[in-house]
Design an enzyme around this catalytic site. Structure first.
Site, PDB file in Angstrom:
ATOM      1  N   HIS A 160      -3.757   6.170   3.195  1.00  0.00           N
ATOM      2  CA  HIS A 160      -4.488   4.963   2.785  1.00  0.00           C
ATOM      3  C   HIS A 160      -3.884   3.703   3.406  1.00  0.00           C
ATOM      4  CE1 HIS A 160      -5.733   1.826  -0.166  1.00  0.00           C
ATOM      5  NE2 HIS A 160      -6.814   2.567  -0.295  1.00  0.00           N
TER       6      HIS A 160
ATOM      7  N   ASP B 158       0.840  -1.190   0.000  1.00  0.00           N
ATOM      8  CA  ASP B 158       0.000   0.000   0.000  1.00  0.00           C
ATOM      9  C   ASP B 158       0.879   1.245   0.000  1.00  0.00           C
ATOM     10  OD1 ASP B 158      -2.279   1.808   0.674  1.00  0.00           O
ATOM     11  OD2 ASP B 158      -3.327  -0.057   1.114  1.00  0.00           O
TER      12      ASP B 158
ATOM     13  N   SER C 155     -11.230  -0.852  -0.964  1.00  0.00           N
ATOM     14  CA  SER C 155      -9.959  -0.789  -0.230  1.00  0.00           C
ATOM     15  C   SER C 155     -10.157  -1.052   1.248  1.00  0.00           C
ATOM     16  CB  SER C 155      -9.349   0.612  -0.341  1.00  0.00           C
ATOM     17  OG  SER C 155      -8.531   0.730  -1.456  1.00  0.00           O
TER      18      SER C 155
END
Ligand SMILES: *[C@@H]1O[C@H](CO)[C@@H](O)[C@H](O)[C@H]1NC(C)=O
Ligand SMILES: *[C@@H]1O[C@H](CO)[C@@H](O)[C@H](O)[C@H]1NC(C)=O
Ligand SMILES: *[C@@H]1O[C@H](CO)[C@@H](O)[C@H](O)[C@H]1NC(C)=O
Ligand SMILES: *[C@@H]1O[C@H](CO)[C@@H](O)[C@H](O)[C@H]1NC(C)=O
Ligand SMILES: *[C@@H]1O[C@H](CO)[C@@H](O)[C@H](O)[C@H]1NC(C)=O
Length: 736
Positions: free
Chosen positions: A218, A149, A527
């Protein structure tokens, strides 16, 4: 770039998915040089140094010198497969393709992380009650989850290693330090961290930490969703969603692979290197919340090593055939809503109270003048004075031609431009709250057409139309039953492999509260759904260390739920809203405690996958047979072209009580006869495995569309082992 609307968060992944490589995002700033992935087949030597040397010598002979070879080499892949990423011109790439040692040469494409929003905030969630599974699995202690990520924020309270035992001795990973990331950032929680900056677009590196530290947010969010430690009193700004935050496996260890940069761009070359390292390092689970086609040649190796690979399915729904990362050996995750409500009162000047949905945490507004902005496009707003007004945007005549999620961000930008003091946005019911983050301090409320009508009536019958907006009430819990498949969640069938039922499973992915740098934020997207499944997989691995990745996936799919807490069928958001089917949520909504005790599993030897990699997926040309994927022993059956009849085989392994009798409960797809033979399976100490056939017969000779059914093995007790089925009768090749 006709399909490309990069400013619209839900469409970003589709954009990169649809454009051809030549017009797509380049992995290098020099147009004549591009990054290519050179695939040389499976690893043929146990010594990685020998493999790397062979890559360099192949490249030296192409480029004429060792120095040029070293300068153009980006990454060498040794554990996932034999191959490398290299910067070449198109003609050099063509030349390399001719080399007998080379299986394929492909451009490195760049995919996006699968979140709908990043760093603007707000929403609501509920922390799930800890189940017996959590305790049985010792909170996932000792299981290693690799997260590919945007990196990690090690100071977050979610990554405290309190209560964690020593780093597992089998761990072979590294802590690669860098900018604002020192050796002390690796702990008993974050046991490894690597970063991959070669081959990344310079634009994406502006302001970035050249280290595993997460600038974007994220990666911190997904990692804490999968394996965050218990954090008391997490909330968004102390206002909404207060409670204990935790990941699915709070004591699992995290191995961080930062392969995505800037706004969340993940070049294939870096993601492949991350997977390559993760295989070497010894992760148990790989969690990838990013777009693409699932990196088949690398992920198949990971699964062959016993690693469960979990991918997000994409945010391009509700249109069909938008599912990404659809490979047989990975788990592809859809997103669902959770039990929450964002009730927000609108009080009209005549004291009538109407209820909409918002995420407004400001104070109650004063009575404000109301104006009707119609479709609220920039032109219309110019004709009315919206300054300091509460603007109603209500345009049923454009409802069928404008997607609310395309329209709403534009409307918000327009009303802010017009300096309005608030927005009442009329729409057919669909989950759009994420988009209200852009409203920041001003109240934006979603209302349905009936309420909009009431407001218009009021406005036309009173001389001064006014209204005020109250802060959103914190309403979560059993009165808001869920799940619903989120509108944005990508849908099957897979355009690449229609004979593979995808997605596999659904998990919460709307307004998920998790770590974001040092605070907690609500984000939505597949996600966010993906690391929920990764966390559950970690718990299952802790409880059943001897289960294969296929068995764990089977346990998750066959025990999923297709009804909500009231026993009603799960809906899928979309236009129109409908009853969810397997192309929306695969087996259904994940039920972790049931997955720990599935009764039977559909297991697959990873060698079977390799047959399909070579033959069906066409990575290698050394192929003998081509078998449709519905012959793989998957916990689902998808038959895209049922001509008249077709028989598939499945094998189940008893992992429950040694003595057990299961009976088939058949829900045939409408218009299709389905027979299971034998329909009773008796298991005992010597007979742990049973095979059976499922025969499909088209009842009418009629060109059909997809119909859905299921096969459930029942033991009369607590086990119901259900697989989803999709089949379509086709009598001639037509365009559908
Ligand atoms: C791209 O690479 C070529 C070949 O090395 C070089 O001639 C050219 O100047 C480079 N262009 C840019 C914009 O760097
Ligand atoms: C797949 O193809 C590779 C060559 O690319 C070969 O070495 C391997 O044995 C094949 N595997 C199977 C299971 O057929
Ligand atoms: C992480 O490393 C940086 C740089 O060495 C350091 O300033 C910071 O305090 C460390 N954080 C933790 C949680 O150890
Ligand atoms: C629009 O309304 C605001 C506040 O009601 C006022 O200050 C402004 O002068 C008005 N503008 C025009 C162009 O009428
Ligand atoms: C198990 O069942 C099979 C038939 O399904 C039978 O042949 C075998 O004898 C049984 N074994 C035991 C230990 O009962």
């Amino acid at each position: 770039m006709a399909f490309c609307l990069p400013s619209l968060p839900f469409l970003v992944a589709a954009c990169f998915f649809l454009v051809t490589p030549s017009s797509g995002k380049e992995s290098t700033t020099n147009a004549s040089f591009m990054v290519y992935i050179v695939y040389m087949g499976e690893k043929r030597h146990d010594d990685p140094a020998v493999v790397t040397a062979s890559h360099h010598s192949l490249l030296s002979s192409l480029l004429g010198s060792k120095e040029d070879a070293a300068a153009s080499m980006v990454y060498s892949y040794r554990h996932a497969f034999s191959g490398f990423a290299v910067r070449l011109t198109e003609s050099q790439a063509k030349e390399l393709q001719e080399s007998p040692e080379v299986v394929s040469v492909k451009r490195s494409r760049t995919h996006r992380v699968h979140t709908s929003r990043s760093w603007d905030f707000l929403g609501l969630t509920q922390s799930k009650p800890p189940s017996g599974l959590l305790k049985d699995a010792n909170y996932g202690d000792g299981v290693i989850i690799g997260v590919v990520d945007t990196g990690i924020w090690p100071e977050s309270r979610s990554f405290s290693d309190e209560g964690h035992g020593p780093v597992p001795s089998r761990w072979k990973g590294k802590c690669k330090t860098g900018h604002a990331f020192g050796p002390s950032n690796c702990t008993r929680k974050i046991i490894g961290a690597r970063w991959y900056v070669k081959g990344v677009d310079k634009e994406d590196l502006k302001g970035e930490y050249l280290s595993p530290r997460d600038l974007n947010g994220h990666g911190t969010h997904t990692a804490s969703t999968a394996a965050g430690n218990f954090v008391e009193g997490a909330s968004f700004r102390g206002r909404l969603g207060a409670g204990t935050a935790r990941g699915g496996a709070p004591r699992a260890r995290l191995a961080v692979y930062k392969a995505c940069w800037g706004p969340g761009n993940c070049p294939e070359a870096t993601v492949l290197k991350a997977i390559d390292d993760a295989i070497h390092d010894g992760v148990d689970v790989l969690s990838l919340s990013l777009g693409g086609e699932g990196h088949p040649s690398a992920t198949i190796r990971a699964v062959a090593r016993g690693i469960n690979v979990v991918f997000s399915g994409g945010n391009d729904g509700p249109a069909p055939q938008t599912i990404e990362n659809a490979l047989p050996w990975v788990v592809t995750v859809a997103a669902t809503t959770i039990d929450r409500s964002f009730a927000t009162d609108i009080t009209l000047g005549n004291k009538q109270i109407l209820v909409g949905q918002s995420i407004y945490i400001g104070s109650q507004t004063d009575l404000t003048e109301l104006v009707n902005g119609g479709s609220c496009d920039a032109e219309t707003l110019k004709t009315i004075n919206a300054t300091k007004q509460l603007v109603l945007c209500y345009s049923p005549s454009t409802a069928s031609s404008t997607l609310p999620r395309v329209d709403l961000p534009q409307v918000i930008s327009n009303i802010k431009e017009a300096e309005a003091s608030g927005l009442l946005y009329a729409q057919y019911s669909i989950d759009l709250l994420d988009f209200l983050y852009d409203c920041k301090a001003i109240p934006c409320v979603l209302i349905d057409y009936r309420i909009a009508n009431v407001i218009v009536d009021y406005g036309t019958t009173s001389s001064t139309a006014e209204a005020k907006v109250s802060p959103t009430r914190n309403a979560i819990g059993s009165t808001v039953l869920s799940p619903k498949v989120a509108a944005f969640s990508s849908r099957g069938p897979s355009p690449v492999y229609p004979d593979l039922l995808k997605p596999d499973i659904a998990a919460p992915g709307v307004a998920i509260l998790a770590a974001f740098q040092e605070t907690y934020m609500f984000l939505s997207g597949t996600s966010m759904a993906c690391p929920h499944v990764s966390g559950v997989v970690a718990l299952l691995k802790a409880v059943h260390p001897d289960w294969s990745p296929a068995a764990i996936k089977s346990a998750i799919v066959t025990t999923a739920s297709v009804t909500d807490g009231f026993g009603l069928t799960v809906e899928a958001e979309g236009v129109p809203r409908k009853i969810a089917d397997p192309f929306d949520y695969g087996g259904g909504q994940i039920v972790p405690t049931r997955a720990a005790d599935p009764g039977l599993v559909y297991d697959i030897d990873s060698k079977d996958y390799l047959d399909y990699l070579n033959c069906t997926l066409g990575v290698s040309d050394s192929c003998k047979t081509t078998k449709p994927l519905y012959f793989l022993n998957l916990p689902s059956i998808a038959i895209p072209e049922l001509k008249t009849s077709l028989t598939v085989w499945r094998t189940v392994t008893n992992v429950g009580e040694v003595e057990a009798v299961y009976r088939a409960d058949i829900q045939a797809p409408p218009g299709i006869d389905m027979n299971v033979e034998p329909s009773v399976l008796e298991f005992n100490a010597t007979q742990r495995v049973h095979s059976f056939t499922v025969r499909f017969l088209a009842r009418q000779r009629m060109q059909g569309s997809y119909r859905f059914g299921s096969l459930t093995w029942l033991d009369g007790g607590q086990h119901a082992v259900r697989i989803p089925i999709a089949a379509r009768v086709v009598i001639q090749d037509l365009y559908f």
